[in-house]
Scaffold this motif. Structure first.
Motif, PDB file in Angstrom:
ATOM      1  N   CYS A 194      -5.528   6.055  -0.808  1.00 49.32           N
ATOM      2  CA  CYS A 194      -4.031   4.635  -1.176  1.00 49.32           C
ATOM      3  C   CYS A 194      -4.340   4.294  -2.357  1.00 49.32           C
ATOM      4  O   CYS A 194      -5.077   4.684  -2.995  1.00 49.32           O
TER       5      CYS A 194
ATOM      6  N   SER B  81       0.701  -1.253   0.162  1.00 49.31           N
ATOM      7  CA  SER B  81       0.199   0.211   0.249  1.00 49.31           C
ATOM      8  C   SER B  81       1.138   1.452  -0.174  1.00 49.31           C
ATOM      9  O   SER B  81       1.918   0.968   0.550  1.00 49.31           O
TER      10      SER B  81
ATOM     11  N   TYR C  72      -2.674   0.314  -3.981  1.00 50.22           N
ATOM     12  CA  TYR C  72      -3.148  -0.628  -3.579  1.00 50.22           C
ATOM     13  C   TYR C  72      -2.455  -2.082  -4.792  1.00 50.22           C
ATOM     14  O   TYR C  72      -2.829  -1.641  -5.254  1.00 50.22           O
TER      15      TYR C  72
ATOM     16  N   CYS D 146       0.019   5.541   1.369  1.00 53.02           N
ATOM     17  CA  CYS D 146      -1.318   6.175   1.809  1.00 53.02           C
ATOM     18  C   CYS D 146      -0.751   7.946   2.504  1.00 53.02           C
ATOM     19  O   CYS D 146       0.455   7.760   2.179  1.00 53.02           O
TER      20      CYS D 146
ATOM     21  N   SER E 234       1.569   2.744   4.908  1.00 49.57           N
ATOM     22  CA  SER E 234       2.009   2.078   3.566  1.00 49.57           C
ATOM     23  C   SER E 234       2.762   1.035   3.728  1.00 49.57           C
ATOM     24  O   SER E 234       4.414   1.442   4.452  1.00 49.57           O
TER      25      SER E 234
END
Length: 540
Positions: free
Chosen positions: A205, A98, A207, A100, A112
């Motif tokens: 975010c 991720s 992903y 973010c 993150s």
């Protein structure tokens, strides 16, 4: 004695249960653990030495992660095993990467992270997995650990959430990419073009992850927080060793220290070379099912029990390792759907047609006969009713009382008189008048009679008495009454037939009267007087 019987019965029940369990077991030994949590552990996998083929197939049953439920882990790694398939695939959980940001575009380090996975055996399936990136300000990359042998990625953009299509992962809110063969390790990274400042309100975010394709269906709700998913299911392709089937079958294992002999132990099993990494795997032969890695693991499938397992149109016959289709009697063909199927024999069609025709004829004939019988019975009942109504029983009794049963008087049936007059044909009429009609009748013995069919009859009692009286008359100048018929609505009288005509005709016919002498006239008068005297005296 009873106690001994109970112990023996309990022992037999336990033995039967143990046999049933062993028959269904997928482990190589009865003492091997068959389940870890809710996951079944079939051989060649196992949870301890002696229960697995080699250490590549070790499943560690961890009781500390989520007690009291044990968690199956692949070997000694942190890959949680979700499912093991004997088709050569193993589902595990892998992490999501991720990236973010907050509303000002500053990276949120707490949310993150990158994601990576590494295995010494069992490559990631290139047919079952997809590399996915989710976000509206996103680009993502997947590569091997060195970054020198393999790298691919995708980019996903969108201006607002309304532009996203549910289930669509073609670059608007979601993108995807296939992966290569022989991938044993990977690292996923995900980045942003504008730190999500333009889409932060609905997508803070980005992903990216490697996931089993059929387990992930993109939704607009994924843009907010991936619906709180931090791990996803991923499929591994597992195989036995590093040899091909041919090499493994012909290798002399006695001269080596290898602990992995040829693994396809079951009778009726086949070896298949792996198409993703080295090694081979085993399958039960067509028509069999079970575990090909166990000696008695592949059992015959009864394809005839379920229609989806066979393509027979009529009759399915199970055979060892397969089945046969056949056709019932009076059919021919291969019995297969998509083939000839089962075709009704023409000879049977002919026989069926003849049978139906014969049956119809029999039914029609039976119907006609039944109708005829009903009508005949109704006619018989009517005749019987008319016979009684016209005094038939009284006449029989009266004739018997007067000892007239020995004379020639007869009670005729309606059929006899119908036949004698040819059904009262007009050509048989010999006289008509106010009293009725006289027919000439000819019986089967050629006797000729006169049948008088009156228009009406008075009182039945008087009629019966009159018949009884007339039956006593036996005079040569009086027409003799031979009998009567009482089976018609109006009774019929049967007389002897006078071939020369009646006295009336001789007296009133001018041609005959002119030629008649006085002697003849006197004789007629004398004999008429004699007849009248006879009628008044002899029959009174």
């Amino acid at each position: 004695k009873k106690h001994l019987q109970m112990v023996l019965l309990q022992w037999l029940i336990a033995a039967a249960a143990l046999g049933a369990t062993a028959a269904a077991s997928q482990t190589i030994r009865p003492d091997c653990q068959e389940y870890c949590g809710n996951v079944r552990i079939p051989y060649p996998f196992g949870t301890r030495e002696g229960c697995y083929l080699n250490e590549d197939f070790l499943i560690t049953c961890n009781y500390t992660y989520r007690p009291p439920t044990p968690i199956p882990l692949l070997r000694k790694s942190e890959f949680e095993v979700l499912n093991i398939s004997l088709d050569g695939q193993l589902r595990v959980e892998t992490f999501v990467a991720s990236d973010c940001y907050n509303e000002q575009g500053v990276e949120d380090g707490a949310n993150s992270w990158t994601a990576s996975s590494s295995l010494t055996k069992f490559p990631f399936s290139y047919t079952r997995n997809k590399f996915i990136a989710v976000g509206c300000d996103t680009y993502a990359v997947i590569q091997d650990f060195s970054g020198e042998n393999y790298m691919t990625g995708c980019m996903s953009l969108c201006a607002n959430i309304s532009s996203v299509t549910e289930g669509d992962c073609s670059g608007i809110g979601c993108c995807q990419s296939p992966i290569t063969k022989d991938l044993l390790d990977y690292e996923v990274s995900v980045l942003s073009y504008f730190n999500h400042t333009k889409v932060w309100s609905f997508n803070p975010c980005s992903y990216s992850f490697l996931v089993e394709a059929e387990s992930f269906n993109f939704s607009a709700a994924d843009l907010a927080d991936l619906q709180n998913r931090s791990v996803v299911p991923t499929v591994l392709d597992w195989a036995i060793g590093n040899l091909t089937c041919e090499q493994a079958k012909h290798k002399d294992y006695s001269s080596t220290t290898t602990t992995t002999p040829y693994a396809c132990q079951a009778r009726n099993s086949d070896c298949i070379d792996s198409d993703n990494g080295p090694g081979y795997r085993c399958n039960c032969s067509a028509g069999y099912q079970g575990n090909p890695y166990l000696i008695d693991g592949c059992q015959d499938i009864d394809e005839c029990k379920e229609s989806r397992l066979n393509n027979c149109t009529k009759t399915c016959v199970n055979t060892v390792g397969g089945y046969k289709c056949s056709c019932p009697a009076w059919y021919h063909g291969d019995g297969l759907q998509g083939g000839e199927g089962c075709i009704l024999d023409q000879s049977l069609l002919t026989k069926v047609s003849v049978g139906i025709a014969t049956g119809l004829i029999v039914v029609l004939a039976g119907s006609f006969y039944f109708c005829w019988w009903i009508k005949k019975r109704q006619l018989t009942m009517l005749k019987k009713k008319l016979f009684q109504q016209n005094g038939g029983l009284e006449l029989q009794e009266l004739l018997s009382e007067r000892d007239l049963s020995t004379n020639t008087t007869k009670i005729f049936t309606a059929e006899e008189l119908e036949k004698a007059t040819n059904k009262y044909d007009e050509s048989r009429i010999v006289g008509q008048g106010g009293y009725g009609t006289v027919y000439k009748g000819i019986f089967s013995d050629n006797r000729i009679v006169a049948i008088k069919k009156s228009k009406m009859v008075g009182q039945i009692t008087e009629f019966i008495n009159e018949v009884a009286a007339l039956s006593q008359i036996n005079h040569r100048n009086v027409v003799k009454l031979l009998g009567c018929c009482l089976e018609t609505e109006v009774p019929l009288l049967v007389y002897e037939f006078i071939t020369n005509g009646t006295l009336f005709e001789h007296i009133h016919n001018e041609a005959k009267t002119y030629a008649m002498s006085w002697e003849a006239r006197l004789r007629i008068a004398t004999e008429t007087a004699g007849v009248l005297s006879y009628l008044h005296s002899e029959t009174s």
